[in-house]
Structure formats: structure tokens, C-alpha cells
Design a protein around this motif. Structure first.
Motif, PDB file in Angstrom:
ATOM      1  N   LEU A 154       0.824  -1.212   0.000  1.00 34.15           N
ATOM      2  CA  LEU A 154       0.000   0.000   0.000  1.00 34.15           C
ATOM      3  C   LEU A 154       0.858   1.263   0.000  1.00 34.15           C
ATOM      4  N   PRO A 173      -0.730  -3.999  -4.275  1.00 34.91           N
ATOM      5  CA  PRO A 173      -1.345  -4.824  -3.223  1.00 34.91           C
ATOM      6  C   PRO A 173      -2.354  -5.833  -3.765  1.00 34.91           C
ATOM      7  N   GLU A 174      -3.070  -5.465  -4.842  1.00 32.32           N
ATOM      8  CA  GLU A 174      -4.098  -6.385  -5.353  1.00 32.32           C
ATOM      9  C   GLU A 174      -3.473  -7.634  -5.973  1.00 32.32           C
ATOM     10  N   ARG A 221      -2.009  -9.672  -2.634  1.00 30.14           N
ATOM     11  CA  ARG A 221      -3.136 -10.269  -1.905  1.00 30.14           C
ATOM     12  C   ARG A 221      -2.725 -10.891  -0.569  1.00 30.14           C
ATOM     13  N   PHE A 222      -2.009 -10.084   0.250  1.00 24.29           N
ATOM     14  CA  PHE A 222      -1.718 -10.513   1.620  1.00 24.29           C
ATOM     15  C   PHE A 222      -2.974 -10.269   2.440  1.00 24.29           C
ATOM     16  N   TYR A 239     -17.446  -3.736   5.742  1.00 20.78           N
ATOM     17  CA  TYR A 239     -18.233  -2.878   4.863  1.00 20.78           C
ATOM     18  C   TYR A 239     -19.684  -2.882   5.348  1.00 20.78           C
ATOM     19  N   PHE A 285     -22.417  -1.945   4.173  1.00 18.70           N
ATOM     20  CA  PHE A 285     -23.506  -2.213   3.218  1.00 18.70           C
ATOM     21  C   PHE A 285     -23.565  -3.701   2.839  1.00 18.70           C
ATOM     22  N   GLY A 328     -13.134 -10.700  -0.732  1.00 20.88           N
ATOM     23  CA  GLY A 328     -11.873 -10.968  -1.439  1.00 20.88           C
ATOM     24  C   GLY A 328     -12.072 -11.962  -2.575  1.00 20.88           C
ATOM     25  N   ALA A 361     -13.404 -10.319  -5.603  1.00 17.49           N
ATOM     26  CA  ALA A 361     -12.400  -9.625  -6.410  1.00 17.49           C
ATOM     27  C   ALA A 361     -11.814 -10.562  -7.459  1.00 17.49           C
ATOM     28  N   GLU A 382     -10.670   1.459   1.948  1.00 19.09           N
ATOM     29  CA  GLU A 382     -10.234   1.271   0.563  1.00 19.09           C
ATOM     30  C   GLU A 382      -8.951   0.424   0.526  1.00 19.09           C
ATOM     31  N   LYS A 383      -8.074   0.663   1.519  1.00 18.71           N
ATOM     32  CA  LYS A 383      -6.813  -0.093   1.542  1.00 18.71           C
ATOM     33  C   LYS A 383      -7.086  -1.583   1.735  1.00 18.71           C
ATOM     34  N   VAL A 384      -8.026  -1.907   2.627  1.00 17.50           N
ATOM     35  CA  VAL A 384      -8.350  -3.318   2.852  1.00 17.50           C
ATOM     36  C   VAL A 384      -8.819  -3.949   1.544  1.00 17.50           C
ATOM     37  N   ALA A 385      -9.646  -3.220   0.806  1.00 15.65           N
ATOM     38  CA  ALA A 385     -10.164  -3.758  -0.472  1.00 15.65           C
ATOM     39  C   ALA A 385      -9.015  -4.002  -1.456  1.00 15.65           C
ATOM     40  N   ARG A 386      -8.006  -3.125  -1.437  1.00 13.72           N
ATOM     41  CA  ARG A 386      -6.844  -3.332  -2.328  1.00 13.72           C
ATOM     42  C   ARG A 386      -6.151  -4.639  -1.954  1.00 13.72           C
ATOM     43  N   THR A 387      -5.954  -4.869  -0.642  1.00 18.21           N
ATOM     44  CA  THR A 387      -5.243  -6.089  -0.232  1.00 18.21           C
ATOM     45  C   THR A 387      -6.086  -7.332  -0.532  1.00 18.21           C
ATOM     46  N   LEU A 388      -7.407  -7.143  -0.659  1.00 21.05           N
ATOM     47  CA  LEU A 388      -8.272  -8.287  -0.978  1.00 21.05           C
ATOM     48  C   LEU A 388      -8.298  -8.581  -2.480  1.00 21.05           C
ATOM     49  N   GLY A 389      -7.635  -7.723  -3.270  1.00 25.62           N
ATOM     50  CA  GLY A 389      -7.501  -8.036  -4.686  1.00 25.62           C
ATOM     51  C   GLY A 389      -8.203  -7.077  -5.634  1.00 25.62           C
ATOM     52  N   PHE A 390      -8.751  -5.964  -5.133  1.00 25.80           N
ATOM     53  CA  PHE A 390      -9.436  -5.019  -6.022  1.00 25.80           C
ATOM     54  C   PHE A 390      -8.453  -3.956  -6.528  1.00 25.80           C
ATOM     55  N   THR A 391      -8.544  -3.644  -7.822  1.00 22.94           N
ATOM     56  CA  THR A 391      -7.707  -2.577  -8.385  1.00 22.94           C
ATOM     57  C   THR A 391      -8.281  -1.231  -7.923  1.00 22.94           C
ATOM     58  N   PRO A 392      -7.514  -0.137  -8.027  1.00 25.20           N
ATOM     59  CA  PRO A 392      -8.034   1.152  -7.539  1.00 25.20           C
ATOM     60  C   PRO A 392      -9.394   1.519  -8.154  1.00 25.20           C
ATOM     61  N   ARG A 441     -11.741  -0.514  -9.276  1.00 24.31           N
ATOM     62  CA  ARG A 441     -12.797  -1.361  -8.708  1.00 24.31           C
ATOM     63  C   ARG A 441     -13.058  -1.007  -7.251  1.00 24.31           C
ATOM     64  N   LYS A 478     -16.691  -0.396  -5.946  1.00 23.92           N
ATOM     65  CA  LYS A 478     -17.261  -1.398  -5.029  1.00 23.92           C
ATOM     66  C   LYS A 478     -17.249  -0.952  -3.567  1.00 23.92           C
ATOM     67  N   VAL A 479     -16.367  -0.012  -3.222  1.00 25.69           N
ATOM     68  CA  VAL A 479     -16.261   0.390  -1.813  1.00 25.69           C
ATOM     69  C   VAL A 479     -16.588   1.871  -1.619  1.00 25.69           C
TER      70      VAL A 479
END
Lengths: 363, 274
Positions: free
Chosen positions: A53, A73-74, A77-78, A88, A90, A100, A103, B172-182, B184, B188-189
Motif C-alpha cells: 500500500l 497490493p491487489e 493479496r496478503f 463494509y 452495506f 476478497g 475480487a 479502501e486499503k483493505v479492499a486493495r489487499t483483498l484483490g481489487f484494483t483502484p 474497482r 465497489k467500496v
């Protein structure tokens, strides 16, 4: 030689006026690394850099020998869980855990769905899957956040003070859960905390940080009992730090305290001496390594000295006794042991230390 | 009056102090003033006149033009305000004060002056090139859209920036680590988390566009049955003394705005409650 699971080489990160400098360490598969440091020392920044990040200005990061310094980071995927669960709002619990997998467009695969059920069962949140985060307690939220982080078998799990916002009971059960997950999943884990007990209980490896620098790393018990410098000993709240000098008697080294308690400890193991020339030293005796006895007459016994009990502090798991000579000394023991000794405030006592349990520090 | 603790949305009653009663009195006075103001408009108009006016072709034209231009302008506003609000919320911008002032210009300038500036840009400066491309702006319905968009956008940007500010960037950072591109992560977030603030901002932009007059008059002109929005229709008919048409149109405009806002607010509240 097989490369380490994860390796960090001299990374340097800048954010405003704060810098992380020359951080290096490695993590083997199945290891649990705890990064310990006070608030604001750069722990979160380091963790975010490891997750991709933040981009380091210098240095390299390797995963299984592959350079991933510039990998986003995507793609790394740590698994990542912050102090606040950051679910989240919602999405319901199940969709949060599946986020995850979504994604990777795998959220409808049968094996992923069965893993959600398995994880939810293991974490005790199976009955909450259809609830929305605002109806969960702090501990439940943190479990969901953890399940979300490990659902798709990340190569590494990064935890940023995951227990610090929980009450003591929840924290203990979460600690056990984390250790169980770590064992069951054989997941390399990096856990950031400012809690000493957490570091000792959880870590197989410890890294001490302050002001953006790694001060010391190694086995947690060794780091706590043998800090590399006075600075680190102070940070790790070394209880009994005795000022003194090295004296040589019959070619053996002894520690002689500068104060009038006249504490003499030795003969010291010479390979432990910091520097033969450095006469002024500090001796660390952790509170658990000082032995308190009610017999204050053995004045000739080596490595022991007389004091009086000045204060008794009861804790839920132990008793801390502050003994006063010319200086204060802290001793800890179990409540049962303390009761058996039948001592009161003001009672004369004798303190002793084994020469193998003391640690010499350079100024 | 039941008081609610707004900061956490819990509906606990709190004991009103004298201090709070003073504030309540001022607030009640404002509400009363608004009610009397609207009531006066309704009192002065008549239902028969409204029924007659809404059957006139001129009214039909103005209503249609207002609705489609304001909706297109709001869509354009969303297209510009979402990225701008995000950049303002997340990025450190050199010369922030200068950039903020530039963005505030349509808010602080009288709409007439904004209209003159737009007229110069799309007339003498760019008019010739745009005409070659078949995109005439001045004195055309396109001009109406541009004027409405220009006036409404800064309001939307401010509201949307605030909505983005309220999101913890770590979500947003958590979503990046879960595999989403900026990109997405934004869809999505960020958008779902900021949804209510974004909708509020766009409603504000739409209501500004709906009632826009000054800049529209300068850029698109005041031409009956050509660039005649509801506001322009009211002005045109006031100037020729047709008070009945003007007041009836005003009441219809008011009704459109009120009904739309109430529906959207109820919808938003229901969304929040889910």
C-alpha cells in the motif's frame, strides 16, 4: 538453499517528516513475527509497505525469493486486518467474508462457499452470517475481519494491532483463535502491537521498533531478558536496572553496584561482558528473576542483599513486590507463594539473583 | 420538540436547557417564515389558474425544456464532480487555496456575471470553432445545459468531497489487499460508502439547475419557445404583466421541487434503515 517465505531488505519509507529507515528481517513459513513498538513508531506504515500500500523509496521486498517490491497490493493479496475491523456496512457478514473472493470472481465456487462455512464455524460466527456489521460486537467484528483476510489462503497475514480495541476477555479468546488459525493454516503472520504480553505470548520471533528504526530482533524471550542496549531495556520496561562497574577479583569479573546497597554479583560469564574496557555498566535483572526470601540473616551468601518490603501491588495473575534498600527493586511471584511467605509491608527480606539470569548492558 | 443526538443517530431524548430553548425558538421562527412565504404564494395563486396554465403549450415547452436540461446538466455535474471531489478529498494539491477559490467562483459570483463569462468563452472565443463542429452553445438549449451545469457543479463538488472525506481510507486499503484494483475499489467500496452524500450533492445540483436563471439568460438568451425554461417563463410573463401565468408556473415549479425532494429524502432514509 530454499529462500525464506518473506524477506525485507533495507527498506526506507518516507511519509512527511517521518521516516522508516533500513528495516530488514525475514520470515520463514509458519513463523509468527511480532513487531513491537510504541504508538507512532512506524509500525502501521511498515505493515502497509509490506502489503504494497506504500512504496519504499529504497530497499527490496521478496516473497519466496521473488522480488515483489513494485507489485501492487491487489496482486500480492496478503491478508490484512486493522485494529478497527473495517467491515463494509452495506454488506452482511457472509458477503464481507466473501469480498476478497469476489475480487477474483470466485465468490460462487463451491469450495469457497464451504470454506466460508468452515471458517465461520471455527471462529464462532456461523450464526451471524446474515447479519449486518452494525449488529455485531467488537469481538465478532474482528473475527469477521480475520475470516475475510484469510478466506482465499493469502501467502502472508498482516495484523495491525488486531486486539487492542477489544476488552480483556474478548482479547484472550481472540489471541487463542489467532494462534489456532496460525497453527491450522500454517500461515506466515506478521502481527504489530504495542502490548508486551501479547508479543511474548504470540510471537515465535520478535522485532522491536522505535522512531522508524528496528532496535533489536530475535526470540521474544531472549529479547526481553537480554536487550541489546540500555535504550531497549528502558523501552521494554526492564524492571531492575542497576548502575555499577566491573571489578576484577582473582581474574574473574564481578558486577559491583555503585549505590550503597553494595550489591555484588558474579563471577560473571566473561563472554557476556559488553566490553572489557568499559568499566561503567548497567545490570538488568528482570523482576521474575529476582528471588525474595524472608531469611535476612544470610549476609554472607553470594549474589544476595538485604532490603525491606516497601509496597505490594496485587495483579490478577501475580503479585509485584517493591523492595527498598537504597534503591527500589521489583520482584514478582504468584499470589499463593506470596501468601505462604506471610510477609507484610516493612518486613526485612533478602533478595538474590542467579548469575545466569542477569544481563549486562553498555551505557 | 423531541431532540435527537445527531452525532450517533440514536433517538435518545435530551433535556432542553434555556440555551437550547433559545436556539429552538430561532429555528421555529425560520420554519414559520418559510411556511408563510410558501403559503403566501399558494394564497395568491388560484387552482383554476394553475389548471388553465398547465394546459398551455408554452408551459408544456418550458416544463419539458427545464426537466431535460436540468437532468442532463446534473448528469454532467456527476461526471465532473465525482472525480473532482475524490481528488480534493484524497490528494494533496499544490496551491490548495487558489484551487478552492477557482472552484468557488460560480458560488460567489452573481449568476449574471458567470453568464457573461460563459457568453464570452462560448461566443467570441470558441464560438466559431464550435459552430464548425455543429455545436452551437450561445442562444440555444445547449447553452441552457452549460449554464445550469456551471452554476450547479461547485455545490455538488463540495457535498461529494465531504462524503468522500467521511470515509476511512483504510476501508479502501483493505479492499486493495483483498484483490481489487483502484478503479474497482472506487466502484465497489468508495461509491457505496459515499452513496448518501453523493445523492444529496446531486439533488442539490439538480435543484440549482432547475431554478437557474441569471447565467441561462446571459448564455442561452430569453427567447420564448426556444430557450424558455420555467424560470425564464416566469420572468417573461412577469415583464409582460401576465401575473397569473407567472405565479401558476412558480407554484408548479415549487411543487415539482418539493415532491422530488420529499420522495428522494424518504428513499434515502429507507436506504439508511436497511
Amino acid at each position: 538453499m530454499k529462500p525464506a517465505l518473506f524477506e525485507v531488505e533495507n527498506i526506507y519509507v518516507q511519509a512527511g517528516s517521518f521516516q522508516l529507515r533500513e528495516v530488514s528481517f525475514s520470515l520463514e513459513a509458519g513463523e509468527y513475527l511480532v513487531i513491537l513498538g510504541p504508538t507512532g513508531c512506524g509500525k502501521t506504515m511498515l505493515l502497509e509497505t509490506l502489503a504494497g500500500l506504500r512504496c519504499p523509496a529504497r530497499g527490496k521486498v521478496f516473497l519466496k525469493g521473488n522480488d515483489i517490491t513494485l507489485t501492487p497490493p491487489e496482486a500480492r493479496r496478503f491478508g490484512f486486518a486493522y485494529q478497527d475491523s473495517l467491515l463494509y456496512p452495506f454488506l452482511n457478514v457472509k458477503d464481507n467474508i466473501l469480498f476478497g473472493a469476489k475480487a477474483q470472481n470466485r465468490h460462487q465456487e463451491p469450495e469457497i462457499l464451504s470454506r466460508v462455512d468452515k471458517l465461520a464455524e471455527a471462529m464462532g460466527i456461523a450464526h451471524l452470517l446474515n447479519r449486518f456489521p452494525r449488529f455485531l460486537s467488537g469481538g465478532e467484528k474482528q473475527r469477521v475481519s480475520l475470516a475475510r483476510a484469510i478466506l482465499t489462503h493469502p501467502p502472508l497475514l498482516l495484523l495491525d494491532e488486531p486486539l487492542s480495541s477489544l476488552d480483556p476477555q474478548t482479547r484472550r479468546s481472540m489471541q487463542e483463535l489467532l494462534q489456532e488459525i496460525h497453527r491450522a493454516e500454517e500461515l506466515g503472520t506478521i502481527h504489530v502491537t504495542h502490548d508486551f504480553n501479547e508479543a511474548l505470548q504470540m510471537g515465535t520471533h520478535l522485532l522491536v521498533m522505535n522512531q522508524g528504526l528496528v532496535l533489536q530482533q530475535g526470540n521474544p524471550l531472549e529479547v526481553f531478558s537480554q536487550p541489546a542496549s540500555l535504550n531497549i531495556a528502558n523501552f521494554l520496561m526492564g524492571e531492575n536496572l542497576l548502575q555499577g562497574r566491573i571489578e576484577w577479583r582473582e581474574e574473574r569479573a564481578w558486577f559491583a553496584q555503585s549505590g550503597s546497597d553494595n550489591v555484588r554479583i558474579g563471577p560473571l560469564n566473561e563472554c557476556k561482558l559488553p566490553n572489557k574496557e568499559a568499566q561503567e555498566v548497567t545490570l538488568l535483572i528482570r523482576a521474575g528473576n529476582l528471588v525474595l526470601s524472608s531469611d535476612s540473616h544470610e549476609s554472607l551468601a553470594v549474589n544476595s542483599w538485604n532490603c525491606r518490603i516497601a509496597q505490594i501491588n496485587w495483579h490478577s495473575t501475580h503479585v509485584e513486590i517493591i523492595c527498598r534498600g537504597q534503591e527500589n527493586y521489583r520482584v514478582v511471584m504468584s499470589g499463593a507463594e506470596w501468601k505462604r511467605m506471610n510477609l507484610q509491608k516493612g518486613s526485612p527480606v533478602r533478595l538474590s539473583a542467579d548469575v545466569n539470569d542477569v544481563h549486562l548492558l553498555e551505557e | 420538540m423531541v431532540l435527537r443526538r445527531g452525532y450517533n443517530n440514536q433517538s435518545e431524548r435530551i433535556e432542553p436547557s434555556t440555551f437550547l430553548r433559545c436556539f429552538q425558538a430561532i429555528f421555529a421562527g425560520l420554519i414559520l417564515f418559510q411556511a408563510v412565504l410558501i403559503g403566501g404564494l399558494f394564497y395568491y395563486g388560484s387552482w383554476a389558474a394553475i389548471a388553465a396554465v398547465i394546459q398551455q403549450p408554452e408551459f408544456h415547452f418550458a416544463l419539458k425544456l427545464t426537466l431535460w436540461t436540468s437532468l442532463v446538466a446534473t448528469a454532467l455535474t456527476a461526471f465532473v464532480a465525482l472525480p473532482s471531489g475524490y481528488v480534493l478529498s484524497r490528494c494533496r494539491i499544490p496551491g490548495q487555496a487558489f484551487v478552492d477559490t477557482l472552484l468557488d467562483i460560480p458560488i460567489v459570483l452573481p449568476p449574471l456575471i458567470s453568464g457573461i463569462a460563459l457568453l464570452i468563452l462560448f461566443g467570441p472565443l470558441l464560438g466559431e470553432h464550435l459552430t464548425k463542429l455543429g455545436l452551437e452553445i450561445v442562444f440555444s438549449p445547449r447553452g441552457v445545459v452549460i449554464a445550469q451545469w456551471f452554476i450547479a457543479t461547485p455545490f455538488a463538488i463540495k457535498a461529494i468531497k465531504q462524503a468522500f472525506d467521511s470515509i476511512d481510507p483504510r476501508m479502501e486499503k483493505v479492499a486493495r489487499t483483498l484483490g481489487f484494483t483502484p478503479g474497482r475499489v472506487f466502484c465497489k467500496v468508495t461509491l457505496p460508502l459515499a452513496k448518501n452524500g453523493i445523492i444529496s450533492g446531486l439533488i442539490m445540483a439538480w435543484t440549482r439547475a432547475l431554478g437557474e436563471f441569471g447565467a441561462t439568460a446571459m448564455l442561452a438568451g430569453i427567447t420564448r419557445m426556444k430557450t424558455e425554461t420555467l424560470s425564464v417563463a416566469i420572468f417573461l410573463n412577469m415583464t409582460v404583466g401576465d401575473l397569473e401565468f407567472a405565479i401558476s408556473t412558480a407554484i408548479v415549479m415549487l411543487m415539482i421541487a418539493l415532491i422530488s425532494l420529499v420522495i428522494l429524502k424518504v428513499f434515502l432514509r429507507t436506504e439508511v434503515m436497511v
